[in-house]
Motif scaffolding. Structure first.
Motif, short mmCIF file in Angstrom:
data_model
loop_
_atom_site.label_atom_id
_atom_site.label_comp_id
_atom_site.label_asym_id
_atom_site.label_seq_id
_atom_site.Cartn_x
_atom_site.Cartn_y
_atom_site.Cartn_z
N LYS A 1 0.96 5.56 -10.31
CA LYS A 1 1.23 5.89 -12.31
C LYS A 1 1.95 4.78 -12.82
O LYS A 1 0.69 4.09 -13.83
CB LYS A 1 2.20 7.21 -12.03
CG LYS A 1 0.66 8.72 -11.56
CD LYS A 1 1.95 10.04 -12.58
CE LYS A 1 1.81 11.52 -11.74
NZ LYS A 1 1.86 12.67 -11.78
N ARG A 2 2.52 3.97 -11.86
CA ARG A 2 3.19 2.87 -12.69
C ARG A 2 2.05 1.90 -12.69
O ARG A 2 2.01 1.31 -13.71
CB ARG A 2 4.50 3.04 -11.95
CG ARG A 2 5.29 3.79 -11.89
CD ARG A 2 5.91 3.50 -12.99
NE ARG A 2 7.49 4.30 -13.26
CZ ARG A 2 8.98 3.73 -13.06
NH1 ARG A 2 8.94 2.60 -12.62
NH2 ARG A 2 9.43 4.75 -12.85
N PHE B 1 0.48 -1.37 -0.22
CA PHE B 1 -0.49 0.03 -0.31
C PHE B 1 0.58 1.27 -0.05
O PHE B 1 0.49 1.80 -0.94
CB PHE B 1 -1.10 -0.25 1.69
CG PHE B 1 -2.45 -0.63 0.73
CD1 PHE B 1 -2.99 -1.17 0.11
CD2 PHE B 1 -2.52 -1.96 2.05
CE1 PHE B 1 -3.95 -1.74 -0.37
CE2 PHE B 1 -3.28 -2.53 2.03
CZ PHE B 1 -4.00 -2.23 0.77
N ILE B 2 1.69 1.29 1.02
CA ILE B 2 2.72 2.85 0.60
C ILE B 2 3.25 3.04 -0.75
O ILE B 2 3.36 3.73 -0.94
CB ILE B 2 4.43 2.45 1.55
CG1 ILE B 2 3.56 2.21 3.55
CG2 ILE B 2 4.89 3.08 1.36
CD1 ILE B 2 4.35 2.25 4.90
N ALA B 3 3.77 1.54 -1.15
CA ALA B 3 4.99 1.40 -2.26
C ALA B 3 3.85 2.06 -3.82
O ALA B 3 4.16 2.44 -4.27
CB ALA B 3 5.52 0.26 -2.29
N GLY B 4 2.36 1.79 -3.45
CA GLY B 4 1.29 1.46 -4.29
C GLY B 4 0.89 3.02 -4.41
O GLY B 4 1.22 3.80 -5.82
N ILE B 5 0.85 3.48 -3.30
CA ILE B 5 0.75 5.28 -3.17
C ILE B 5 1.31 5.93 -3.69
O ILE B 5 1.40 7.25 -4.31
CB ILE B 5 0.53 5.45 -1.47
CG1 ILE B 5 -1.36 4.81 -1.17
CG2 ILE B 5 0.25 7.04 -2.16
CD1 ILE B 5 -1.73 4.73 0.21
N LEU B 6 2.65 5.92 -3.28
CA LEU B 6 3.92 6.25 -3.71
C LEU B 6 4.27 6.04 -5.58
O LEU B 6 4.70 7.88 -6.48
CB LEU B 6 5.12 5.91 -3.28
CG LEU B 6 5.30 6.17 -2.08
CD1 LEU B 6 7.11 6.07 -0.99
CD2 LEU B 6 5.47 8.34 -1.28
N ASP C 1 9.98 -6.48 -18.56
CA ASP C 1 8.57 -5.70 -17.49
C ASP C 1 9.54 -4.75 -16.93
O ASP C 1 10.41 -4.70 -16.51
CB ASP C 1 7.90 -6.53 -16.92
CG ASP C 1 7.23 -7.32 -18.14
OD1 ASP C 1 6.26 -7.26 -19.09
OD2 ASP C 1 7.67 -8.35 -17.35
N ASP C 2 9.11 -3.39 -16.37
CA ASP C 2 8.62 -2.28 -15.63
C ASP C 2 9.67 -2.89 -14.34
O ASP C 2 8.41 -3.45 -13.64
CB ASP C 2 7.87 -1.69 -15.43
CG ASP C 2 8.28 0.07 -14.49
OD1 ASP C 2 9.70 -0.29 -14.48
OD2 ASP C 2 7.63 0.32 -13.96
N PRO C 3 10.24 -3.05 -13.75
CA PRO C 3 10.63 -3.05 -12.36
C PRO C 3 10.22 -3.02 -11.39
O PRO C 3 9.66 -3.46 -10.16
CB PRO C 3 12.51 -3.59 -12.08
CG PRO C 3 12.95 -2.51 -12.81
CD PRO C 3 11.44 -2.43 -14.47
N LEU C 4 10.52 -1.89 -11.28
CA LEU C 4 8.97 -1.13 -10.41
C LEU C 4 8.30 -1.73 -9.74
O LEU C 4 7.15 -1.94 -8.96
CB LEU C 4 9.91 0.55 -10.35
CG LEU C 4 8.59 1.11 -9.16
CD1 LEU C 4 9.73 0.96 -7.85
CD2 LEU C 4 9.15 2.61 -9.47
#
Length: 303
Positions: free
Chosen positions: A55-56, A47-52, A171-174
């Protein structure tokens, strides 16, 4: 300060947090069960990474979802074994045994390409096996279940790293990194519902454990590693990753009051030596040293 220096410093901080993760797991296991801890840590990180980086995630494709499921399933397996392992062995032992990942990766690669490991890796492996034997084998020549679980976790993590290397080229690593956290967390919470009594943290120690594991070790750790490795070399990365078990042992002594005997210190030193022998590219280092001496001699020439 250059980009590579900054990247190396970031990796050192990340490895310190990963060393601290074994202390966090010990704290969390006092009131939470293993699947519950794995689920909470990865869902919080997701959730933290998803919010930051939302856009990805808006550009996600079916192929990325499939790749993320594969990686997340492996990640779930890694930390399930490691968390159960930590519950049955010392935090310092766990840190050193999980660091075996760095030797398992080249060994698995050798199996995949059907080629014998290099002499350098073979010598490193002898040191590592000697150190592990001294560290984990008891008088009856049996290995603790917790130590065995940590070794299995390290083996799975090596498979995870190899698969990650393949899939991040496509694919996009992030995006993969964020989604795999969600998959691992979801699988762990499903297992917690089926086999445990899942709950939110109820004590200060369990809150510290989940927040530390979720924010510092998972969200910051995995995202930071992805960013840092763009600006530094594999040699530097491998050497810095060898610091994780040292941090794990240090924090275990400081915060958990674990006792390190002379035998433990010698055993762990042999393991670290084996990891360094297997990781350092001697030829490349020699070439870099020669280049440095040549440049230095030219710069010191009177103008």
């Amino acid at each position: 300060m250059g980009q590579q220096t900054m990247a190396n410093l970031l990796l050192i901080v990340i490895n310190a947090f990963w060393g601290l993760s074994y202390v966090f797991m010990k704290l969390g296991l006092g009131s939470l069960q293993a699947f519950n801890i794995v689920g909470l840590r990865f869902l919080l990180a997701f959730f933290i990474a998803g919010i930051l980086f939302y856009k990805r995630l808006m550009l996600v494709t079916k192929k990325v979802i499939i790749s993320s499921f594969m990686l997340g399933t492996l990640l779930f397996g890694v930390f399930t074994f490691v968390t159960y392992g930590v519950s049955m062995t010392s935090a310092s032992n766990a840190g050193f045994l999980v660091s075996l990942t760095v030797i398992f990766v080249p060994l698995i690669n050798c199996l995949l390409v059907r080629r014998l490991p290099s002499k350098q890796i073979f010598i490193g492996l002898i040191f590592i096996l000697t150190g592990i034997g001294l560290l984990t084998l008891k008088h009856s020549l049996t290995i603790n279940h917790g130590d065995l679980f940590c070794i299995i976790g390290a083996l799975l993590y090596a498979a995870f790293i190899i698969l990650t290397g393949k899939l991040t080229k496509e694919d996009d690593p992030l995006t993969l990194g964020i989604l795999q956290l969600g998959v691992a967390g979801t699988l762990a919470m499903i297992c917690s519902v089926l086999f445990e009594n899942p709950s939110l943290p109820s004590t200060l120690n369990s809150w510290i454990a989940i927040l530390g594991l979720g924010i510092l070790c998972s969200a910051f750790g995995f995202i930071g590693q992805t960013i840092a490795q763009k600006y530094t070399t594999p040699i530097h990365t491998g050497l810095i990753f060898a610091l994780e078990p040292i941090f794990a042992a240090l924090f275990a002594v400081l915060f958990l009051k674990e006792v390190f005997t002379l035998k433990d210190i010698i055993s762990c030193s042999i393991v670290i030596m084996g990891i360094l022998i297997a990781q350092i590219n001697i030829k490349k280092l020699s070439k870099l040293k020669v280049n440095y001496i040549v440049r230095k001699s030219f710069s010191d020439t009177p103008k």
